[in-house]
Design a protein around this motif. Structure first.
Motif, PDB file in Angstrom:
ATOM      1  N   ALA A   1       0.837  -1.203   0.000  1.00 35.15           N
ATOM      2  CA  ALA A   1       0.000   0.000   0.000  1.00 35.15           C
ATOM      3  C   ALA A   1       0.874   1.255   0.000  1.00 35.15           C
ATOM      4  N   ASP A   2       2.069   1.152   0.610  1.00 35.48           N
ATOM      5  CA  ASP A   2       3.000   2.276   0.583  1.00 35.48           C
ATOM      6  C   ASP A   2       3.531   2.536  -0.823  1.00 35.48           C
ATOM      7  N   TYR A   3       3.543   1.489  -1.657  1.00 31.94           N
ATOM      8  CA  TYR A   3       3.951   1.642  -3.059  1.00 31.94           C
ATOM      9  C   TYR A   3       2.763   2.030  -3.948  1.00 31.94           C
TER      10      TYR A   3
ATOM     11  N   GLU B   1      12.889   4.727  -5.224  1.00 29.22           N
ATOM     12  CA  GLU B   1      12.152   5.922  -5.629  1.00 29.22           C
ATOM     13  C   GLU B   1      12.153   6.944  -4.496  1.00 29.22           C
ATOM     14  N   ASP B   2      12.519   8.189  -4.830  1.00 32.39           N
ATOM     15  CA  ASP B   2      12.580   9.230  -3.804  1.00 32.39           C
ATOM     16  C   ASP B   2      11.459  10.254  -3.927  1.00 32.39           C
ATOM     17  N   SER B   3      10.534  10.026  -4.871  1.00 35.06           N
ATOM     18  CA  SER B   3       9.418  10.943  -5.037  1.00 35.06           C
ATOM     19  C   SER B   3       8.100  10.234  -4.762  1.00 35.06           C
ATOM     20  N   ALA B   4       7.337  10.777  -3.832  1.00 38.86           N
ATOM     21  CA  ALA B   4       6.051  10.176  -3.497  1.00 38.86           C
ATOM     22  C   ALA B   4       5.017  10.364  -4.602  1.00 38.86           C
ATOM     23  N   ARG B   5       5.320  11.207  -5.584  1.00 38.86           N
ATOM     24  CA  ARG B   5       4.363  11.492  -6.658  1.00 38.86           C
ATOM     25  C   ARG B   5       4.511  10.554  -7.845  1.00 38.86           C
ATOM     26  N   ARG B   6       5.536   9.707  -7.855  1.00 36.67           N
ATOM     27  CA  ARG B   6       5.757   8.784  -8.976  1.00 36.67           C
ATOM     28  C   ARG B   6       5.187   7.423  -8.619  1.00 36.67           C
ATOM     29  N   ASP B   7       3.975   7.197  -9.014  1.00 36.11           N
ATOM     30  CA  ASP B   7       3.270   5.969  -8.683  1.00 36.11           C
ATOM     31  C   ASP B   7       3.475   4.917  -9.765  1.00 36.11           C
ATOM     32  N   PRO B   8       3.334   3.643  -9.404  1.00 33.04           N
ATOM     33  CA  PRO B   8       3.489   2.582 -10.400  1.00 33.04           C
ATOM     34  C   PRO B   8       2.325   2.552 -11.387  1.00 33.04           C
ATOM     35  N   LEU B   9       2.529   1.852 -12.471  1.00 28.55           N
ATOM     36  CA  LEU B   9       1.495   1.669 -13.485  1.00 28.55           C
ATOM     37  C   LEU B   9       0.234   1.082 -12.863  1.00 28.55           C
ATOM     38  N   TRP B  10       0.421   0.161 -11.913  1.00 30.43           N
ATOM     39  CA  TRP B  10      -0.702  -0.508 -11.255  1.00 30.43           C
ATOM     40  C   TRP B  10      -1.684   0.501 -10.665  1.00 30.43           C
ATOM     41  N   SER B  11      -1.175   1.573 -10.091  1.00 30.83           N
ATOM     42  CA  SER B  11      -2.041   2.520  -9.385  1.00 30.83           C
ATOM     43  C   SER B  11      -2.980   3.267 -10.329  1.00 30.83           C
ATOM     44  N   TYR B  12      -2.644   3.315 -11.625  1.00 34.34           N
ATOM     45  CA  TYR B  12      -3.498   3.995 -12.610  1.00 34.34           C
ATOM     46  C   TYR B  12      -4.489   3.032 -13.272  1.00 34.34           C
ATOM     47  N   ASP B  13      -4.358   1.753 -13.003  1.00 33.38           N
ATOM     48  CA  ASP B  13      -5.142   0.729 -13.711  1.00 33.38           C
ATOM     49  C   ASP B  13      -6.520   0.575 -13.081  1.00 33.38           C
ATOM     50  N   THR B  14      -7.557   0.839 -13.860  1.00 35.92           N
ATOM     51  CA  THR B  14      -8.929   0.694 -13.372  1.00 35.92           C
ATOM     52  C   THR B  14      -9.665  -0.457 -14.057  1.00 35.92           C
ATOM     53  N   HIS B  15      -8.969  -1.196 -14.943  1.00 36.49           N
ATOM     54  CA  HIS B  15      -9.625  -2.283 -15.683  1.00 36.49           C
ATOM     55  C   HIS B  15      -8.846  -3.591 -15.604  1.00 36.49           C
ATOM     56  N   GLU B  16      -8.018  -3.741 -14.573  1.00 32.52           N
ATOM     57  CA  GLU B  16      -7.283  -4.985 -14.320  1.00 32.52           C
ATOM     58  C   GLU B  16      -6.508  -5.459 -15.551  1.00 32.52           C
ATOM     59  N   ARG B  17      -5.640  -4.590 -16.055  1.00 32.74           N
ATOM     60  CA  ARG B  17      -4.762  -4.949 -17.171  1.00 32.74           C
ATOM     61  C   ARG B  17      -3.322  -5.156 -16.714  1.00 32.74           C
ATOM     62  N   VAL B  18      -2.974  -4.798 -15.471  1.00 30.92           N
ATOM     63  CA  VAL B  18      -1.580  -4.789 -15.028  1.00 30.92           C
ATOM     64  C   VAL B  18      -1.275  -5.961 -14.110  1.00 30.92           C
ATOM     65  N   ILE B  19      -0.145  -6.598 -14.360  1.00 29.42           N
ATOM     66  CA  ILE B  19       0.441  -7.615 -13.481  1.00 29.42           C
ATOM     67  C   ILE B  19       1.672  -6.970 -12.856  1.00 29.42           C
TER      68      ILE B  19
END
Length: 453
Positions: free
Chosen positions: A125-127, A253-271
């Motif tokens: 969740a921190d990631y 990662e030293d920036s809290a604003r750089r989120d992984p691809l997973w965090s933008y996924d709303t249609h379950e396309r990311v592993i």
């Protein structure tokens, strides 16, 4: 306590006196002794193990940087062995044996230790990776997860795996050995992903997943922007393609604003794939895979076929290491250490704006960057000459599928020198980069003279 005992704590990982013993030694109340330990813990000098006591934090010292006698190794991507948390992790192994001995020598579950998965849910969740426990799998390194994903059948029955060019050097070899058809899309320093080629290949209809490193790409070191991540997700949804996100350097990662691809996924396309090799030590062989719900069953079948379950002892020790707070401290230490080294790299790049390889190098975070080399540069000669001067370096050629390099330099293959700082002492980086600049310049001058003759 900090003044008197710190030198004795250099053994790192040793158990410290019990609270009552401290109270007796310093003639204070037990509550004062507890507050003293809490003060030391806040400053990351000690850590607490529930129902066990307080222990000295590994301080990360070892061979002094200026006394370093080995070659300056800009080629290795492994973590710095001088800051491996040997003693602390050995303590975690011992504690895991005591606490979970009834579980460690039997077959486990195909997903992994339930208690570790519950802990990883909170850590991830921190990631900015939120998922249910049923979506987590503990694997024997990320390599095993990649093999299972390459072999398993995906919804829709597609067969090809797309990789970035260049990409993680073991990925093309893995796919070729498994006889999985490969597609590729270029990712360059200036243009980034070749979006036209990517969409065209997605649209052709046989790409089951695209293996991508959005953060600190290996080998070029650049990261996708939020806009690019959203664009990639839109294309994945439009053409029914899954995205395998290898977030191998998330801990740097030293920036809290750089989120992984997973965090933008709303249609379950990311592993989502996460490794502990870069932040702890490669020999741990523990990776984590977080899957869309539709892939959980199929992945589980291949995971069980490959190894039944992942080492329960490694999982249990990692659980203790994370739960105790030692992982958070170690991550902070490594992140700070690598960031200070990359700062020196950036300072050296900026100090020579007239030298094209330094001028055009990306200013990345993480642990590596690349130097674009002049056209026609004899890279093997360069590597050999650097080695003779005590510098180990690597080019990006091996990060392409073997056939591309064997056929000669196809259009789009950028010749670059990859520089990794994880095993180079901070105080020696300037010296190493000076030698690299000198050898590139000498070969450029030699080539220019030969062209004039």
């Amino acid at each position: 306590m900090a003044r008197q005992d710190r030198l004795n704590w250099d053994d790192k990982g040793i158990r410290l006196p019990a609270v009552r013993a401290v109270a007796d030694q310093y003639q204070c109340s037990v509550s004062t002794a507890i507050r003293a330990y809490e003060w030391l813990e806040q400053r990351h000098l000690v850590y607490a193990i529930p129902q066990s006591g307080y222990y000295a934090v590994q301080n990360g010292t070892g061979a002094q940087d200026m006394d370093w006698q080995e070659p300056l190794d800009f080629a290795s991507a492994a973590p710095d062995p001088r800051v491996f948390p040997y003693a602390d992790f050995r303590h975690c192994m011992d504690l895991a044996m005591r606490q979970k001995q009834d579980e460690l020598f039997l077959y486990g579950t195909q997903q992994g230790l339930p208690s570790l998965i519950a802990l990883l849910q909170k850590q991830f969740a921190d990631y900015q990776v939120f998922a249910g426990a049923e979506q987590f799998f503990i694997t024997s390194g990320v390599q095993q997860a990649l093999a299972a994903l390459a072999l398993m059948t995906f919804p829709g029955g597609k067969t090809k795996v797309m990789v970035e060019l260049p990409t993680y050097h073991n990925m093309p070899t893995l796919l070729e050995s498994l006889k999985v058809p490969i597609a590729g899309v270029r990712r360059t320093l200036v243009e980034g992903l070749d979006w036209d080629s990517l969409e065209r290949q997605f649209a052709e209809g046989d790409i089951k997943f695209f293996y991508v490193m959005p953060r600190f790409q290996n080998p070029i070191g650049t990261s996708l922007t939020a806009v690019e991540k959203k664009r990639l997700l839109r294309l994945a949804r439009r053409y029914d393609v899954y995205l395998v996100e290898d977030d191998y350097l998330a801990d740097l990662e030293d920036s809290a604003r750089r989120d992984p691809l997973w965090s933008y996924d709303t249609h379950e396309r990311v592993i989502y794939l996460k490794s502990y090799s870069k932040i702890l030590f490669p020999g741990l062989r523990v990776g984590v895979t977080v899957l869309p719900s539709a892939l959980v069953s199929g992945f589980g079948l291949y995971k069980r076929m490959l190894d039944i379950d992942t080492s329960a002892l490694s999982q249990a020790a990692l659980e203790v290491y994370i739960h105790s707070g030692m992982f958070a401290h170690h991550r902070k230490t490594i992140r700070s250490r690598y960031a200070s080294r990359m700062k020196v790299v950036h300072e050296q790049l900026a100090a020579h704006p007239d030298f094209a390889p330094f001028r055009d190098a990306p200013r990345t975070g993480g642990e590596h960057t690349v130097l674009p080399l002049p056209s026609g540069m004899p890279v093997n000669t360069l590597i050999s000459r650097l080695e003779s001067r005590g510098i180990l370096a690597d080019t990006t050629e091996r990060y392409y599928p073997a056939g591309m390099v064997e056929r000669g330099r196809e259009p789009g293959i950028e010749t670059m020198l990859r520089l990794n700082i994880s095993n180079v002492p901070k105080q020696r980086i300037e010296e190493g980069m000076q030698k690299i600049r000198e050898e590139i310049s000498r070969l450029q001058l030699k080539s220019l003279r030969e062209g004039m003759e």
